[in-house]
Design an enzyme around this catalytic site. Structure first.
Site, short mmCIF file in Angstrom:
data_model
loop_
_atom_site.label_atom_id
_atom_site.label_comp_id
_atom_site.label_asym_id
_atom_site.label_seq_id
_atom_site.Cartn_x
_atom_site.Cartn_y
_atom_site.Cartn_z
N SER A 14 20.58 62.44 117.96
CA SER A 14 19.88 63.51 118.68
C SER A 14 20.27 63.53 120.15
O SER A 14 20.22 64.57 120.79
CB SER A 14 18.37 63.29 118.60
OG SER A 14 17.95 63.26 117.27
N GLU A 69 24.54 71.77 115.69
CA GLU A 69 25.29 71.66 116.95
C GLU A 69 26.53 70.82 116.67
O GLU A 69 26.41 69.66 116.24
CB GLU A 69 24.43 71.01 118.03
CG GLU A 69 23.36 71.95 118.57
CD GLU A 69 22.43 71.29 119.60
OE1 GLU A 69 22.20 71.91 120.64
OE2 GLU A 69 21.95 70.17 119.35
N ASN A 83 17.89 69.64 122.10
CA ASN A 83 16.96 68.57 122.47
C ASN A 83 16.70 68.50 123.96
O ASN A 83 15.58 68.19 124.39
CB ASN A 83 17.44 67.21 121.95
CG ASN A 83 16.87 66.93 120.57
OD1 ASN A 83 15.70 67.16 120.32
ND2 ASN A 83 17.70 66.47 119.67
N HIS A 94 25.05 67.68 114.82
CA HIS A 94 23.60 67.53 115.02
C HIS A 94 22.84 68.57 114.20
O HIS A 94 22.82 69.75 114.53
CB HIS A 94 23.25 67.64 116.51
CG HIS A 94 21.80 67.44 116.77
ND1 HIS A 94 21.04 68.30 117.50
CD2 HIS A 94 20.95 66.46 116.35
CE1 HIS A 94 19.79 67.87 117.54
NE2 HIS A 94 19.71 66.75 116.84
N1 LIG Z 1 13.94 63.22 112.60
C1 LIG Z 1 14.49 64.32 113.10
O1 LIG Z 1 13.83 65.37 113.20
C2 LIG Z 1 15.93 64.32 113.56
C3 LIG Z 1 16.56 65.56 113.79
C4 LIG Z 1 17.92 65.56 114.15
C5 LIG Z 1 18.60 64.36 114.29
N2 LIG Z 1 17.94 63.18 114.07
C6 LIG Z 1 18.71 61.95 114.20
O2 LIG Z 1 19.08 61.51 112.89
C7 LIG Z 1 19.15 60.07 112.87
C8 LIG Z 1 18.24 59.55 111.78
O3 LIG Z 1 16.91 59.96 112.06
P1 LIG Z 1 15.79 60.01 110.93
O4 LIG Z 1 14.68 60.81 111.50
O5 LIG Z 1 16.39 60.41 109.64
O6 LIG Z 1 15.34 58.48 110.90
P2 LIG Z 1 14.57 57.67 109.76
O7 LIG Z 1 13.89 56.55 110.45
O8 LIG Z 1 13.77 58.58 108.89
O9 LIG Z 1 15.78 57.13 108.85
C9 LIG Z 1 16.79 56.28 109.32
C10 LIG Z 1 17.30 55.53 108.13
O10 LIG Z 1 18.45 54.81 108.55
C11 LIG Z 1 18.42 53.58 107.88
N3 LIG Z 1 19.26 52.60 108.52
C12 LIG Z 1 18.97 51.79 109.53
N4 LIG Z 1 20.04 51.03 109.84
C13 LIG Z 1 20.99 51.35 108.98
C14 LIG Z 1 22.30 50.91 108.79
N5 LIG Z 1 22.82 49.94 109.55
N6 LIG Z 1 23.01 51.50 107.80
C15 LIG Z 1 22.46 52.48 107.02
N7 LIG Z 1 21.20 52.92 107.16
C16 LIG Z 1 20.49 52.38 108.15
C17 LIG Z 1 16.98 53.17 107.87
O11 LIG Z 1 16.75 52.19 106.87
C18 LIG Z 1 16.29 54.50 107.59
O12 LIG Z 1 16.09 54.71 106.21
C19 LIG Z 1 18.77 59.60 114.28
O13 LIG Z 1 19.94 59.41 115.02
C20 LIG Z 1 17.96 60.78 114.81
O14 LIG Z 1 17.95 60.85 116.22
C21 LIG Z 1 16.63 63.13 113.69
#
Ligand SMILES: NC(=O)c1ccc[n+]([C@@H]2O[C@H](COP(=O)([O-])OP(=O)(O)OC[C@H]3O[C@@H](n4cnc5c(N)ncnc54)[C@H](O)[C@@H]3O)[C@@H](O)[C@H]2O)c1
Length: 287
Positions: free
Chosen positions: A120, A153, A191, A141
């Site tokens: 993000s 993005e 963001n 993104h």
């Molecule tokens: N939540 C949102 O609305 C959103 C929107 C856009 C982008 N993002 C980005 O997407 C990414 C993930 O966010 P999320 O909300 O899905 O988080 P989340 O916490 O729901 O999921 C993250 C997952 O990654 C896993 N993980 C951790 N370390 C790992 C590794 N070494 N190898 C593989 N898997 C691993 C965790 O076990 C978890 O299941 C982040 O960078 C976040 O900033 C999130």
């Protein structure tokens, strides 16, 4: 370059949805997380979404089965990434962990494999330079939920090749998405803008001006937002939200990005939003 097989790293809020969108567009997908139960939980969420689509007659049962059959869940990083043409990373919002994973898969994947990060707010350039393939490292993104939100993005930087940008832009269209190009910078476009809107809503609560539900209602009914700042933070995940806010605050050094106290305290209490059943709102009764 033609993309046939896609690996999605992380089966959480974003990763499971990204995997589903790719499989729905006909791609073979490997979905990887660090524990079996996390992979299974991601696949269960995909199944639930697909059943809802079948119930609402958006797709047939046979189509839903075919989508599921294209997704292979695993915890094995080598198996997940070895034959992928594209790896989309959607793991925790921590640049050191992300760089470590990219360094590992840089050794496993063929040199032509493209790496994309769904971060993000972290630096795409910094992650790209942790690998030996910066020309094939791009930001992709997505928005939450990936199955429904159209925008992506596409984040570019100086070492990236034109070819990679073209391949990923074309892929976005094949996935039914609308790509927008942005140069690498903290928070990209969306963001960076939203942090200020969200923070100000949370600051009003900290100042005792209104309760979360009233602030959310004002954002929805007064400003035309689909969700208010508390509802949206709960959906995104408060740990992820705090990490994103901190990255903006450190980078831009402006008070408008300073993390509101209520967000910090919720994360300290382990109340991370919908994913833990409790955040600014309580979801436990519903689950
Ligand atoms: N939540 C949102 O609305 C959103 C929107 C856009 C982008 N993002 C980005 O997407 C990414 C993930 O966010 P999320 O909300 O899905 O988080 P989340 O916490 O729901 O999921 C993250 C997952 O990654 C896993 N993980 C951790 N370390 C790992 C590794 N070494 N190898 C593989 N898997 C691993 C965790 O076990 C978890 O299941 C982040 O960078 C976040 O900033 C999130």
């Amino acid at each position: 370059m033609e993309i046939r097989k896609i690996c999605v790293l992380g089966a959480g809020i974003m990763g499971h949805g990204i995997a589903q969108v790719c499989a729905q567009a006909g791609y073979e997908v490997n979905l990887r997380d660090i524990k079996d139960e996390l992979v299974e939980a991601g696949i269960a969420r995909i199944k639930k979404f697909l059943s809802g689509s079948v119930e609402r007659q958006k797709m047939t049962q046979a189509e839903a089965d075919a989508v599921l059959a294209r997704i292979k869940g695993t915890t094995d990083l080598d198996k997940a990434t070895r034959d992928a043409d594209l790896v989309i990373e959607a793991i925790v919002e921590d640049i050191d962990i992300k760089k470590q994973v990219f360094r590992e898969i840089d050794k496993i994947c063929p040199t032509e494999t493209i790496f994309a990060s769904n971060t993000s707010a972290q630096s795409i350039t910094e992650m790209a330079m942790a690998t030996k393939r910066p020309e094939k490292f791009i930001g992709m993104h997505w928005f939450n939920p990936p199955q429904l939100m159209q925008g992506i993005e596409v984040v570019v930087h100086d070492r990236l090749s034109e070819d990679t940008v073209k391949t990923i832009t074309e892929l976005c269209h094949k996935l039914g998405k609308v790509p927008g190009i942005c140069r690498d910078s903290t928070g990209f476009i969306v963001n960076r803008l939203l942090q200020i809107w969200y923070n100000e809503g949370l600051n009003m609560y900290d100042e005792g001006i209104a309760e979360p539900q009233d602030i959310d209602t004002a954002y929805r009914e007064g400003c035309g937002f689909r969700m208010g700042p508390f509802e949206l933070r709960d959906m995104v995940g408060l740990d992820t939200g705090l990490a994103i806010t901190m990255t903006h605050y450190r980078e831009y050094m402006r008070d408008q990005f300073k993390p509101p106290r209520c967000l910090v305290m919720k994360v300290r209490a382990g109340e991370l939003g919908r994913k833990t059943g409790r955040g600014f709102y309580n979801y436990e009764a519903k689950s």
